[in-house]
Design a protein around this motif. Structure first.
Motif, PDB file in Angstrom:
ATOM      1  N   THR A 193       0.837  -1.201   0.000  1.00 20.56           N
ATOM      2  CA  THR A 193       0.000   0.000   0.000  1.00 20.56           C
ATOM      3  C   THR A 193       0.869   1.246   0.000  1.00 20.56           C
ATOM      4  O   THR A 193       1.848   1.331   0.744  1.00 20.56           O
ATOM      5  CB  THR A 193      -0.931   0.018   1.229  1.00 20.56           C
ATOM      6  N   GLU A 194       0.517   2.219  -0.866  1.00 22.89           N
ATOM      7  CA  GLU A 194       1.177   3.519  -0.894  1.00 22.89           C
ATOM      8  C   GLU A 194       0.148   4.556  -0.479  1.00 22.89           C
ATOM      9  O   GLU A 194      -0.756   4.894  -1.242  1.00 22.89           O
ATOM     10  CB  GLU A 194       1.719   3.825  -2.288  1.00 22.89           C
ATOM     11  N   GLU A 195       0.275   5.078   0.740  1.00 27.13           N
ATOM     12  CA  GLU A 195      -0.722   5.993   1.277  1.00 27.13           C
ATOM     13  C   GLU A 195      -0.783   7.304   0.503  1.00 27.13           C
ATOM     14  O   GLU A 195      -1.866   7.864   0.297  1.00 27.13           O
ATOM     15  CB  GLU A 195      -0.452   6.263   2.756  1.00 27.13           C
ATOM     16  N   LEU A 196       0.354   7.824   0.067  1.00 23.53           N
ATOM     17  CA  LEU A 196       0.362   9.089  -0.661  1.00 23.53           C
ATOM     18  C   LEU A 196      -0.385   8.966  -1.987  1.00 23.53           C
ATOM     19  O   LEU A 196      -1.099   9.884  -2.395  1.00 23.53           O
ATOM     20  CB  LEU A 196       1.793   9.566  -0.900  1.00 23.53           C
ATOM     21  N   LYS A 197      -0.226   7.836  -2.658  1.00 26.20           N
ATOM     22  CA  LYS A 197      -0.912   7.620  -3.934  1.00 26.20           C
ATOM     23  C   LYS A 197      -2.283   6.988  -3.764  1.00 26.20           C
ATOM     24  O   LYS A 197      -3.029   6.857  -4.719  1.00 26.20           O
ATOM     25  CB  LYS A 197      -0.055   6.725  -4.842  1.00 26.20           C
ATOM     26  N   GLN A 198      -2.591   6.573  -2.531  1.00 26.78           N
ATOM     27  CA  GLN A 198      -3.876   5.922  -2.240  1.00 26.78           C
ATOM     28  C   GLN A 198      -4.092   4.699  -3.134  1.00 26.78           C
ATOM     29  O   GLN A 198      -5.159   4.519  -3.743  1.00 26.78           O
ATOM     30  CB  GLN A 198      -5.034   6.906  -2.401  1.00 26.78           C
ATOM     31  N   THR A 199      -3.059   3.858  -3.221  1.00 27.02           N
ATOM     32  CA  THR A 199      -3.147   2.640  -4.031  1.00 27.02           C
ATOM     33  C   THR A 199      -2.721   1.438  -3.199  1.00 27.02           C
ATOM     34  O   THR A 199      -1.896   1.550  -2.290  1.00 27.02           O
ATOM     35  CB  THR A 199      -2.238   2.720  -5.279  1.00 27.02           C
ATOM     36  N   SER A 200      -3.298   0.303  -3.525  1.00 26.87           N
ATOM     37  CA  SER A 200      -2.904  -0.979  -2.929  1.00 26.87           C
ATOM     38  C   SER A 200      -2.784  -1.998  -4.042  1.00 26.87           C
ATOM     39  O   SER A 200      -3.640  -2.058  -4.944  1.00 26.87           O
ATOM     40  CB  SER A 200      -3.943  -1.449  -1.904  1.00 26.87           C
ATOM     41  N   VAL A 201      -1.728  -2.785  -4.004  1.00 23.89           N
ATOM     42  CA  VAL A 201      -1.504  -3.830  -5.003  1.00 23.89           C
ATOM     43  C   VAL A 201      -1.285  -5.147  -4.285  1.00 23.89           C
ATOM     44  O   VAL A 201      -0.439  -5.235  -3.384  1.00 23.89           O
ATOM     45  CB  VAL A 201      -0.289  -3.505  -5.904  1.00 23.89           C
ATOM     46  N   CYS A 202      -2.057  -6.163  -4.660  1.00 20.13           N
ATOM     47  CA  CYS A 202      -1.906  -7.507  -4.091  1.00 20.13           C
ATOM     48  C   CYS A 202      -1.667  -8.504  -5.217  1.00 20.13           C
ATOM     49  O   CYS A 202      -2.158  -8.325  -6.343  1.00 20.13           O
ATOM     50  CB  CYS A 202      -3.160  -7.914  -3.314  1.00 20.13           C
ATOM     51  N   SER A 203      -0.944  -9.564  -4.917  1.00 19.81           N
ATOM     52  CA  SER A 203      -0.695 -10.613  -5.901  1.00 19.81           C
ATOM     53  C   SER A 203      -0.748 -11.965  -5.210  1.00 19.81           C
ATOM     54  O   SER A 203      -0.555 -12.072  -3.997  1.00 19.81           O
ATOM     55  CB  SER A 203       0.667 -10.416  -6.579  1.00 19.81           C
ATOM     56  N   GLY A 204      -1.025 -13.008  -5.997  1.00 22.84           N
ATOM     57  CA  GLY A 204      -1.067 -14.364  -5.478  1.00 22.84           C
ATOM     58  C   GLY A 204      -2.415 -14.739  -4.898  1.00 22.84           C
ATOM     59  O   GLY A 204      -2.682 -14.458  -3.732  1.00 22.84           O
ATOM     60  N   SER A 205      -3.264 -15.333  -5.700  1.00 21.73           N
ATOM     61  CA  SER A 205      -4.599 -15.785  -5.252  1.00 21.73           C
ATOM     62  C   SER A 205      -5.337 -14.669  -4.515  1.00 21.73           C
ATOM     63  O   SER A 205      -5.720 -14.802  -3.352  1.00 21.73           O
ATOM     64  CB  SER A 205      -4.479 -17.021  -4.353  1.00 21.73           C
ATOM     65  N   VAL A 206      -5.544 -13.552  -5.213  1.00 24.00           N
ATOM     66  CA  VAL A 206      -6.127 -12.370  -4.583  1.00 24.00           C
ATOM     67  C   VAL A 206      -7.645 -12.501  -4.461  1.00 24.00           C
ATOM     68  O   VAL A 206      -8.303 -13.193  -5.241  1.00 24.00           O
ATOM     69  CB  VAL A 206      -5.787 -11.094  -5.369  1.00 24.00           C
ATOM     70  N   VAL A 207      -8.187 -11.821  -3.451  1.00 22.27           N
ATOM     71  CA  VAL A 207      -9.633 -11.804  -3.218  1.00 22.27           C
ATOM     72  C   VAL A 207     -10.033 -10.399  -2.791  1.00 22.27           C
ATOM     73  O   VAL A 207      -9.432  -9.819  -1.888  1.00 22.27           O
ATOM     74  CB  VAL A 207     -10.057 -12.803  -2.114  1.00 22.27           C
ATOM     75  N   LEU A 208     -11.033  -9.831  -3.458  1.00 21.20           N
ATOM     76  CA  LEU A 208     -11.650  -8.579  -3.037  1.00 21.20           C
ATOM     77  C   LEU A 208     -13.066  -8.908  -2.588  1.00 21.20           C
ATOM     78  O   LEU A 208     -13.834  -9.513  -3.334  1.00 21.20           O
ATOM     79  CB  LEU A 208     -11.672  -7.557  -4.170  1.00 21.20           C
ATOM     80  N   THR A 209     -13.423  -8.502  -1.366  1.00 21.81           N
ATOM     81  CA  THR A 209     -14.749  -8.783  -0.820  1.00 21.81           C
ATOM     82  C   THR A 209     -15.374  -7.496  -0.321  1.00 21.81           C
ATOM     83  O   THR A 209     -14.711  -6.676   0.338  1.00 21.81           O
ATOM     84  CB  THR A 209     -14.663  -9.784   0.347  1.00 21.81           C
ATOM     85  N   ARG A 210     -16.650  -7.310  -0.645  1.00 18.69           N
ATOM     86  CA  ARG A 210     -17.422  -6.169  -0.130  1.00 18.69           C
ATOM     87  C   ARG A 210     -18.862  -6.640   0.069  1.00 18.69           C
ATOM     88  O   ARG A 210     -19.655  -6.650  -0.846  1.00 18.69           O
ATOM     89  CB  ARG A 210     -17.371  -4.996  -1.102  1.00 18.69           C
ATOM     90  N   GLY A 211     -19.177  -7.082   1.275  1.00 13.97           N
ATOM     91  CA  GLY A 211     -20.491  -7.686   1.513  1.00 13.97           C
ATOM     92  C   GLY A 211     -20.621  -8.979   0.738  1.00 13.97           C
ATOM     93  O   GLY A 211     -19.775  -9.871   0.852  1.00 13.97           O
ATOM     94  N   THR A 212     -21.650  -9.085  -0.108  1.00  8.15           N
ATOM     95  CA  THR A 212     -21.830 -10.296  -0.911  1.00  8.15           C
ATOM     96  C   THR A 212     -20.996 -10.267  -2.182  1.00  8.15           C
ATOM     97  O   THR A 212     -20.887 -11.275  -2.875  1.00  8.15           O
ATOM     98  CB  THR A 212     -23.313 -10.481  -1.302  1.00  8.15           C
ATOM     99  N   LEU A 213     -20.401  -9.117  -2.500  1.00  7.61           N
ATOM    100  CA  LEU A 213     -19.580  -8.992  -3.708  1.00  7.61           C
ATOM    101  C   LEU A 213     -18.224  -9.646  -3.470  1.00  7.61           C
ATOM    102  O   LEU A 213     -17.588  -9.410  -2.442  1.00  7.61           O
ATOM    103  CB  LEU A 213     -19.407  -7.524  -4.082  1.00  7.61           C
ATOM    104  N   ARG A 214     -17.776 -10.426  -4.425  1.00 10.31           N
ATOM    105  CA  ARG A 214     -16.494 -11.127  -4.305  1.00 10.31           C
ATOM    106  C   ARG A 214     -15.853 -11.219  -5.685  1.00 10.31           C
ATOM    107  O   ARG A 214     -16.485 -11.672  -6.640  1.00 10.31           O
ATOM    108  CB  ARG A 214     -16.712 -12.529  -3.728  1.00 10.31           C
ATOM    109  N   ILE A 215     -14.588 -10.766  -5.786  1.00 14.13           N
ATOM    110  CA  ILE A 215     -13.821 -10.868  -7.031  1.00 14.13           C
ATOM    111  C   ILE A 215     -12.515 -11.581  -6.712  1.00 14.13           C
ATOM    112  O   ILE A 215     -11.829 -11.220  -5.751  1.00 14.13           O
ATOM    113  CB  ILE A 215     -13.527  -9.489  -7.643  1.00 14.13           C
ATOM    114  N   THR A 216     -12.166 -12.575  -7.504  1.00 10.87           N
ATOM    115  CA  THR A 216     -10.935 -13.331  -7.276  1.00 10.87           C
ATOM    116  C   THR A 216     -10.084 -13.348  -8.546  1.00 10.87           C
ATOM    117  O   THR A 216     -10.593 -13.205  -9.658  1.00 10.87           O
ATOM    118  CB  THR A 216     -11.235 -14.779  -6.856  1.00 10.87           C
ATOM    119  N   GLY A 217      -8.783 -13.502  -8.368  1.00 14.42           N
ATOM    120  CA  GLY A 217      -7.872 -13.558  -9.498  1.00 14.42           C
ATOM    121  C   GLY A 217      -6.450 -13.776  -9.016  1.00 14.42           C
ATOM    122  O   GLY A 217      -6.213 -14.308  -7.922  1.00 14.42           O
ATOM    123  N   GLU A 218      -5.487 -13.327  -9.833  1.00 12.83           N
ATOM    124  CA  GLU A 218      -4.080 -13.504  -9.488  1.00 12.83           C
ATOM    125  C   GLU A 218      -3.422 -12.189  -9.059  1.00 12.83           C
ATOM    126  O   GLU A 218      -2.542 -12.176  -8.210  1.00 12.83           O
ATOM    127  CB  GLU A 218      -3.319 -14.086 -10.676  1.00 12.83           C
TER     128      GLU A 218
END
Length: 203
Positions: free
Chosen positions: A43-68
């Motif tokens: 995470t880079e706070e100044l740029k307000q960005t986050s980058v994840c790798s390796g079996s990634v998951v984004l969850t927001r309530g019932t919303l779920r996105i998965t990938g690499e």
């Protein structure tokens, strides 16, 4: 007997509203925190960005996105946009429940593509390359769209599909539409039949 009608189109883009009673994305999801997971995250706070790798998951309530790989950016107003890509040769995946409109019917939207873009402000999801989008009722597929670029608007329960974005595609999209709703919940698959115990015991 249930039948599905299929339509093959050659136009560059087609706008369609959901044919079932309008069911929007789960409203409660908007008030839920966005959770990011992966084997590695930066995470880079100044740029307000986050980058994840390796079996990634984004969850927001019932919303779920998965990938690499997952990249999330936050704008000055606090809204986030996310880009999720699938593994090499594979696909990223999306799933979200819709608000209930009929008793006994639980409705979901699923999608997959090489790249998925999600805008938290507009609730628009873009499925890019080898894209597939489905609407399910009680886990049974009802409508399905296949193309190279699918744009789904969760706020209006509508989507567009493009057969040939820049960089590939044969210019064709495929739509499979469920028959007109009869007002009853779709039947679940019947339980597997098996002999009664007294019959099984006979030789």
């Amino acid at each position: 007997m249930r039948r599905l009608s299929s339509v093959l189109l050659t136009t560059a883009a087609v706008w369609l509203a959901a044919l079932a009673p309008v069911a929007l994305a789960e409203r409660a999801d908007r008030d839920k925190p966005t959770l990011l997971e992966g084997a590695q995250c930066t995470t880079e706070e100044l740029k307000q960005t986050s980058v994840c790798s390796g079996s990634v998951v984004l969850t927001r309530g019932t919303l779920r996105i998965t990938g690499e790989r997952l990249e999330v950016r936050q704008d000055p107003e606090g809204f986030r946009t996310a880009v999720v890509t699938g593994p090499s040769g594979g696909l990223a995946r999306f799933r979200q429940r819709r608000d209930a409109t009929r008793a006994g019917v639980e409705e979901w939207v699923e999608g997959q593509a090489e790249r998925i873009e999600y805008d938290e402000r507009t609730e628009i999801v873009r499925f890019i390359r080898r894209a597939n989008w489905k609407r399910l009722e009680n886990e049974l597929p009802r409508d399905e769209v296949v193309g190279q670029l699918i744009t789904y608007n969760a706020q209006s329960a509508s989507y567009s599909v493009d057969g040939a974005p820049a960089g590939g595609g044969d210019g064709r999209v495929r739509l499979i539409l469920a028959p007109r709703d009869s007002g009853t919940a779709p039947a679940r698959p019947p339980a597997a039949l098996r002999p009664a115990p007294q019959i099984e015991g006979k030789k």
